[in-house]
Every structure is written in structure tokens, then in C-alpha cells.
Design a protein around this motif. Structure first.
Motif, short mmCIF file in Angstrom:
data_model
loop_
_atom_site.label_atom_id
_atom_site.label_comp_id
_atom_site.label_asym_id
_atom_site.label_seq_id
_atom_site.Cartn_x
_atom_site.Cartn_y
_atom_site.Cartn_z
N ASP A 1 3.37 -8.98 4.73
CA ASP A 1 3.67 -9.59 3.43
C ASP A 1 4.52 -10.86 3.57
O ASP A 1 4.85 -11.48 2.58
CB ASP A 1 4.38 -8.57 2.54
CG ASP A 1 5.69 -8.07 3.15
OD1 ASP A 1 5.94 -8.39 4.34
OD2 ASP A 1 6.43 -7.36 2.45
N LYS A 2 4.89 -11.22 4.82
CA LYS A 2 5.65 -12.45 5.07
C LYS A 2 5.07 -13.15 6.29
O LYS A 2 4.47 -12.50 7.15
CB LYS A 2 7.13 -12.12 5.33
CG LYS A 2 7.85 -11.50 4.13
CD LYS A 2 9.29 -11.18 4.48
CE LYS A 2 10.01 -10.55 3.30
NZ LYS A 2 11.41 -10.22 3.64
N PRO A 3 5.28 -14.46 6.38
CA PRO A 3 4.80 -15.16 7.58
C PRO A 3 5.47 -14.60 8.83
O PRO A 3 6.62 -14.15 8.81
CB PRO A 3 5.19 -16.61 7.33
CG PRO A 3 5.33 -16.72 5.84
CD PRO A 3 5.86 -15.39 5.39
N ALA A 4 4.73 -14.66 9.93
CA ALA A 4 5.28 -14.16 11.21
C ALA A 4 6.44 -15.05 11.66
O ALA A 4 6.42 -16.27 11.49
CB ALA A 4 4.19 -14.14 12.27
N PRO A 5 7.46 -14.45 12.24
CA PRO A 5 8.63 -15.24 12.69
C PRO A 5 8.27 -16.05 13.95
O PRO A 5 7.16 -15.94 14.48
CB PRO A 5 9.66 -14.17 12.99
CG PRO A 5 8.85 -12.96 13.34
CD PRO A 5 7.63 -13.03 12.48
N ALA A 6 9.25 -16.80 14.39
CA ALA A 6 9.05 -17.62 15.59
C ALA A 6 8.62 -16.74 16.75
O ALA A 6 9.16 -15.65 16.96
CB ALA A 6 10.32 -18.39 15.93
N GLY A 7 7.65 -17.18 17.49
CA GLY A 7 7.13 -16.42 18.61
C GLY A 7 6.03 -15.44 18.25
O GLY A 7 5.32 -14.93 19.11
N VAL A 33 -3.75 -6.94 17.94
CA VAL A 33 -3.98 -8.08 17.04
C VAL A 33 -2.69 -8.91 17.01
O VAL A 33 -1.61 -8.38 16.71
CB VAL A 33 -4.34 -7.61 15.62
CG1 VAL A 33 -4.62 -8.81 14.72
CG2 VAL A 33 -5.54 -6.66 15.67
N PHE A 34 -2.80 -10.21 17.29
CA PHE A 34 -1.63 -11.09 17.37
C PHE A 34 -1.50 -11.92 16.10
O PHE A 34 -2.48 -12.54 15.64
CB PHE A 34 -1.73 -12.01 18.57
CG PHE A 34 -0.57 -12.92 18.73
CD1 PHE A 34 0.70 -12.42 19.08
CD2 PHE A 34 -0.71 -14.29 18.51
CE1 PHE A 34 1.78 -13.28 19.21
CE2 PHE A 34 0.39 -15.13 18.64
CZ PHE A 34 1.63 -14.63 18.99
N PHE A 35 -0.27 -11.91 15.53
CA PHE A 35 0.06 -12.78 14.40
C PHE A 35 0.86 -13.96 14.95
O PHE A 35 2.02 -13.78 15.34
CB PHE A 35 0.90 -12.02 13.37
CG PHE A 35 0.14 -11.06 12.52
CD1 PHE A 35 -0.25 -11.40 11.22
CD2 PHE A 35 -0.21 -9.80 13.01
CE1 PHE A 35 -0.95 -10.50 10.43
CE2 PHE A 35 -0.90 -8.91 12.23
CZ PHE A 35 -1.29 -9.25 10.94
N PRO A 36 0.31 -15.13 15.01
CA PRO A 36 1.09 -16.27 15.51
C PRO A 36 2.18 -16.67 14.50
O PRO A 36 2.14 -16.26 13.33
CB PRO A 36 0.04 -17.37 15.66
CG PRO A 36 -1.04 -17.01 14.71
CD PRO A 36 -1.08 -15.50 14.64
N GLU A 37 3.11 -17.45 14.96
CA GLU A 37 4.22 -17.89 14.10
C GLU A 37 3.67 -18.50 12.81
O GLU A 37 2.78 -19.34 12.81
CB GLU A 37 5.08 -18.91 14.84
CG GLU A 37 6.28 -19.41 14.04
CD GLU A 37 7.11 -20.41 14.82
OE1 GLU A 37 7.91 -21.12 14.18
OE2 GLU A 37 6.94 -20.50 16.07
N GLY A 38 4.21 -18.04 11.68
CA GLY A 38 3.84 -18.55 10.37
C GLY A 38 2.61 -17.89 9.78
O GLY A 38 2.29 -18.10 8.59
N ALA A 39 1.88 -17.06 10.52
CA ALA A 39 0.66 -16.43 10.00
C ALA A 39 1.01 -15.19 9.19
O ALA A 39 1.93 -14.45 9.53
CB ALA A 39 -0.27 -16.06 11.14
N ALA A 69 7.71 -4.26 17.06
CA ALA A 69 8.40 -5.56 16.95
C ALA A 69 9.59 -5.46 15.99
O ALA A 69 9.51 -4.79 14.95
CB ALA A 69 7.41 -6.62 16.48
N ASP A 70 10.67 -6.14 16.36
CA ASP A 70 11.85 -6.14 15.50
C ASP A 70 11.53 -6.81 14.17
O ASP A 70 10.89 -7.86 14.11
CB ASP A 70 13.01 -6.87 16.18
CG ASP A 70 13.53 -6.13 17.41
OD1 ASP A 70 13.30 -4.90 17.48
OD2 ASP A 70 14.12 -6.79 18.28
N GLY A 71 12.05 -6.21 13.11
CA GLY A 71 11.91 -6.81 11.79
C GLY A 71 10.52 -6.65 11.20
O GLY A 71 10.24 -7.22 10.14
N VAL A 72 9.66 -5.90 11.86
CA VAL A 72 8.28 -5.72 11.34
C VAL A 72 8.05 -4.21 11.17
O VAL A 72 8.30 -3.43 12.08
CB VAL A 72 7.22 -6.31 12.30
CG1 VAL A 72 5.84 -6.12 11.71
CG2 VAL A 72 7.51 -7.78 12.56
#
Length: 372
Positions: A1-7, A33-39, A69-72
Motif C-alpha cells: 500500500d506504499k512505495p518500496a523504500p530505498a533498496g 517477487v522484487f519490489f524496486p525502490e518506489g514501486a 523485510a523490515d517495515g513490510v
């Protein structure tokens, strides 16, 4: 529900079989499945196998595994059902499309085939309807059920045939394949969209959807002369001779006559001088008719004082119609030919040089003396 953080971060997606199974219907290996930064979204591609088996729409479940992952964290919508729309259809036909039975057999068995097996039992309708044969006089019509068991590609239906005692010609009726109301078809199950009959195989009727069933009659029938004797004047120049039958026929059929001069006849007609004999006379019964006639030429040799002369007609047994009972009541017809015009001398008449006189007055001009 939020963009992926840096990294960015990765999540694992695993799969659970429903009616679809891995590896037969799809590849169920866990995928990262990888969420790139901002995705805020990512896709996972699941290989689907395009087989030839008709199995209906099938499902499996994709599940987001717990996230490290932290924060996810994993949300409430952490699984989804996936429907695999089956795009194969079972095609149903008659094979063969033509059948021939004898009336005395009592039934006609029709063969219905499917081009591939089904993963579940199903039924198609066979609708029997009139051709030249009539329901229920010749067969029993209506809807008959062709039942296919799971995995079966051939089945049969049996249609009753009426065995009557009427001499008939060959008759036919028709059988039509139809899908029952509510069975999945190409019209109601479009590939690529969820079917209203999800999870059921789909069916269609092929091009060999009509069968013709021919009923051969085995009952005997009679053919005989309408009259056993006839009298004809040679002035008429022909004799109409008729046959009758109890055969209820839907096509033409022909019976032959021959002439004879039996020894017991005292005054026999000559086949050359009195009538056109020594040959075969065909008599054709037209479609649906039970009486047929032919003309026998009679020779008018003019007045000559001949006695009445007779010849005989007989029915020739038809070699192609073994069920015909010839002459059940009358197998012969005696034709008597009377001589041409003559006159009877009135009382008080005298004859002078071939002219008849009565009280001195000539007779009518068309009156000719018999025997001079």
C-alpha cells in the motif's frame, strides 16, 4: 500500500492446488517477487500448460508468504484464486450416419461418438422424428438419452421399431443430436473468460449430427387381378386390365403380366391376329396407389362372323420382390374378345344381295349382316 523504500524488497509467492494441479496444469514452484525502490506493485508470471484434455475450468491459489523485510508486513488480501479457463471442447457426432434394420428386428441401435474423453459423465439428446416412416406406426419417436460415462468416447441409444403386419415399402426416419438445456457450449463458454458453467467440460455437436434409419419391411403382401375375367369387343381396340395390392408404398413398383392360351380354352384368341400378345405387359403402381392398370391392344379385324375368343393373362412373380404373394385371390384373368358390329335380322326380314329388307325398306346403313 506504499512505495518500496530505498533498496526495495522481495516477497515470496507460493501456490496451492485447487482443482488444477502442479505440475500437470501449472508450475507451482515458489517464486520471489522484487519490489524496486518506489514501486507499489509487482507481477509474478505463473506458467500454464495448454493440454488437449477436456477438463473444464480449474483453479489454484497464489499465496503471499510471511515477509521478512523490515517495515513490510503481509496484508489481509494475502491470497488469490486463479481460474484456468479450459479452451478444449468435446465434439459429439453420429458414426455412422446411416442405418438399416428389418422391421422384425424390433429396434434400431445408433452409435454416438465423442472426439475425446470427458473428466465427468454427461448426456446428449437424440431426437427421433418422421421421414417417410411415421411415429408410432413404424417406430417410436421422441427424445432418447445418450449417456457418456467419465472417460468414455462411444455410447449407443436404442429406438423401438414397430413390427406390424402391413406389407409396406422401405421407409425412413431421422435422428438428430442435440445438447440438453444448460449444458456448457462454445456459445456459453468463451475461452479467456470465466464460464457460467465453471469447472465443467464444454460440449458441441459436430457436423454429423443427423442420422438416417431405413426400415425394411418383412411382411408379405399380395398383388392380384382386380377381375378374374373380362369381356371386350374388338371394336374397342384395347382392354384395360387392372391389378390391386394391399402394399402401402412410398415409391413406385412394377409388376409384369404375360399372356397364355390354355389348352382348356375351346376358342383361343390368336396373339397375332386377335390381340398383341407374346410379350410382357408392365403394370406400375405409382407412389401410394393400391391399384394400377395397363392397356392390352386388341386387333379389330372387322366384321367376319368370328366366335368369341379368349386368352389368359397371368402375373409374373417379381424376382426382386420375394415378399409378394401373387394371386392370393386371383392369379389369372381371362379376356374374352367378342366380334365386331353385327345385326340380328328382324322378324319378317329378307336378304337380297347382302342388303336386309323389312317390309321392303332397307335397314339402317351401319347394320352389317353377320355371316353374310
Amino acid at each position: 500500500d506504499k512505495p518500496a523504500p530505498a533498496g526495495g524488497y522481495s516477497v515470496d509467492v507460493s501456490f496451492a492446488d485447487g482443482t488444477a494441479g502442479s505440475p500437470g496444469d501449472y508450475t507451482g514452484n515458489t517464486q520471489s517477487v522484487f519490489f524496486p525502490e518506489g514501486a507499489s506493485s509487482a507481477q509474478v508470471a505463473v506458467p500454464i500448460f495448454n493440454d488437449d484434455f477436456v477438463e473444464g475450468d480449474e483453479t489454484f491459489t497464489a499465496i503471499i508468504d510471511p515477509i521478512a523485510a523490515d517495515g513490510v508486513r503481509r496484508g489481509a488480501r494475502n491470497s488469490t484464486n486463479v481460474i484456468i479457463i479450459d479452451d478444449e471442447f468435446i465434439e459429439i457426432n453420429f458414426d455412422p450416419t446411416s442405418y438399416e434394420v428389418n422391421e422384425e428386428d424390433g429396434t434400431a441401435t445408433l452409435i454416438i461418438v465423442a472426439d475425446r474423453p470427458s473428466s465427468e459423465p454427461y448426456t446428449v439428446n437424440v431426437v427421433a422424428s418422421d421421414g417417410t416412416a411415421e411415429d408410432p406406426i413404424d417406430y417410436i419417436g421422441g427424445i432418447f438419452l445418450a449417456n457418456f460415462s467419465t472417460g468414455e468416447t462411444t455410447t449407443t441409444v436404442t429406438i423401438p421399431i414397430t413390427d406390424d403386419d402391413i406389407g409396406e415399402c422401405t421407409e425412413v426416419f431421422m435422428a438428430q443430436l442435440e445438447l440438453p438445456s444448460g449444458i456448457p457450449t462454445p456459445a456459453t463458454a468463451t475461452p479467456g473468460t470465466p464460464s457460467p458453467f465453471s469447472f465443467s467440460p464444454k460440449y458441441r455437436i459436430g457436423s454429423n449430427d443427423m442420422a438416417t434409419i431405413k426400415i425394411n419391411d418383412t411382411d408379405p403382401y399380395y398383388v392380384e387381378f382386380k377381375s378374374t375375367s373380362q369381356v371386350v369387343s374388338e371394336d374397342e381396340e384395347s382392354a384395360e386390365v387392372c391389378l390391386v395390392t394391399n402394399r402401402e408404398c412410398v415409391d413406385d413398383f412394377t409388376i409384369d403380366l404375360e399372356d397364355k392360351e390354355p389348352d382348356e380354352f375351346t376358342d383361343k384368341a390368336d396373339p397375332s391376329n386377335d390381340y398383341e400378345g407374346g410379350k410382357t405387359y408392365p403394370v406400375t403402381f405409382e407412389m401410394g396407389k393400391k391399384e394400377a392398370c395397363t392397356m392390352i391392344p386388341i386387333v379389330n379385324d372387322g366384321p367376319g362372323g368370328e366366335p368369341d375368343e379368349t386368352f389368359q393373362l397371368v402375373i409374373v412373380p417379381p424376382p426382386d420382390q420375394p415378399r409378394a404373394l401373387i394371386g392370393n385371390r386371383s392369379s389369372t384373368n381371362n379376356i374374352t374378345i367378342t366380334d365386331g358390329a353385327s345385326c340380328t335380322l328382324p322378324d319378317g326380314s329378307v336378304v337380297e344381295n347382302g342388303t336386309i329388307f323389312k317390309s321392303g325398306n332397307p335397314c339402317m346403313p351401319d347394320c352389317t349382316c353377320k355371316n353374310g
